[in-house]
Design an enzyme around this catalytic site. Structure first.
Site, PDB file in Angstrom:
ATOM      1  N   ASP A  10      20.703 -22.277 -14.122  1.00 56.78           N
ATOM      2  CA  ASP A  10      20.053 -23.137 -15.099  1.00 56.78           C
ATOM      3  C   ASP A  10      20.698 -22.832 -16.459  1.00 56.78           C
ATOM      4  O   ASP A  10      21.209 -21.737 -16.685  1.00 56.78           O
ATOM      5  CB  ASP A  10      18.552 -22.826 -15.118  1.00 56.78           C
ATOM      6  N   ASP A  12      19.464 -23.852 -20.081  1.00 57.03           N
ATOM      7  CA  ASP A  12      18.622 -23.503 -21.239  1.00 57.03           C
ATOM      8  C   ASP A  12      17.614 -22.432 -20.856  1.00 57.03           C
ATOM      9  O   ASP A  12      16.822 -22.602 -19.928  1.00 57.03           O
ATOM     10  CB  ASP A  12      17.905 -24.748 -21.761  1.00 57.03           C
TER      11      ASP A  12
HETATM   12 MG   LIG Z   1      15.592 -23.450 -18.318  1.00 53.64          MG
END
Ligand SMILES: [Mg+2]
Ligand SMILES: [Zn+2]
Length: 203
Positions: A10, A12
């Site tokens: 992932d 962010d």
């Molecule tokens: Mg995230």
């Protein structure tokens, strides 16, 4: 053809700080351990692939071209430290978006597995022997949907997901709950031999 295990990250809250809809390059901030962690995965021969929901496109906060700019800048900063993200896959959609061409349900918004399936086809990856690292329950659900191992980090939203003792998050059980991407990379490298062993047993 031999399909390879990979690490799906992932973006962010895992690779970079989650600033809630990153919309200017000057807000792009790597964690202090990001470069070393990704370089360690590179050196182990694991493809490193970012899979990220970017509903800000559907919401009209920024363009797909801007998402590309962010990824080019991120890759440049990683390269300066000898680290590499092999590919980026993002979902620009959201059912409640206000940009018509992106305002729809799709099969690529996590926790749906569309991004992983696209990466697997492009790069000859085996999701079932791979790892997903994320800071949200949806990332762990993605891992489950893809048959991969899911690692929750406590950076980003991870501190708020309140995993239960024993590594469960909500109804979903993470394979590991660790402080950050550095600890996740260590966990992956420790558990990689079993992934490789699975690979050989099928040949
Ligand atoms: Mg995230
Ligand atoms: Zn999508």
């Amino acid at each position: 053809m031999i399909l390879r295990p990979a690490v799906f990250l992932d973006r962010d809250g895992v690779v970079i700080e989650d600033v809630s809809y990153l919309d200017t390059i000057d807000r792009l901030a790597l964690f202090p351990w990001t470069i070393d962690s990704i370089r360690a995965l590179n050196r182990a021969g694991l493809p490193v692939v970012v899979v990220t929901n970017q509903s800000g496109v559907a919401r009209g906060f920024f363009s797909e071209a801007f998402v590309g700019d962010v990824h080019r800048e991120l890759s440049a900063r990683l390269a300066a430290g000898g680290a590499r993200i092999d590919a980026y896959y993002y979902c620009p959609h959201h059912p409640d978006g206000r940009v018509p061409e992106y305002a729809r349900a799709c099969d690529c918004r996590k926790p749906s597995r569309g991004l992983i399936d696209r990466a697997a086809r492009d790069l000859n990856l085996d999701p079932a022997r791979s790892f997903v690292v994320g800071d949200k329950q949806s990332d762990i659900e993605l891992a489950r949907a893809a048959g991969a191992r899911g690692i929750l980090v406590r950076t980003g939203y991870g501190g708020a997901e309140r995993p239960r003792p024993g590594g469960t998050v909500g109804e979903i059980e993470a394979d590991a709950v660790v402080d950050n991407l550095a600890a996740a990379a260590s966990w992956i490298l420790t558990n990689l031999p079993s992934a490789i062993r699975n690979l050989k047993s099928d040949v």
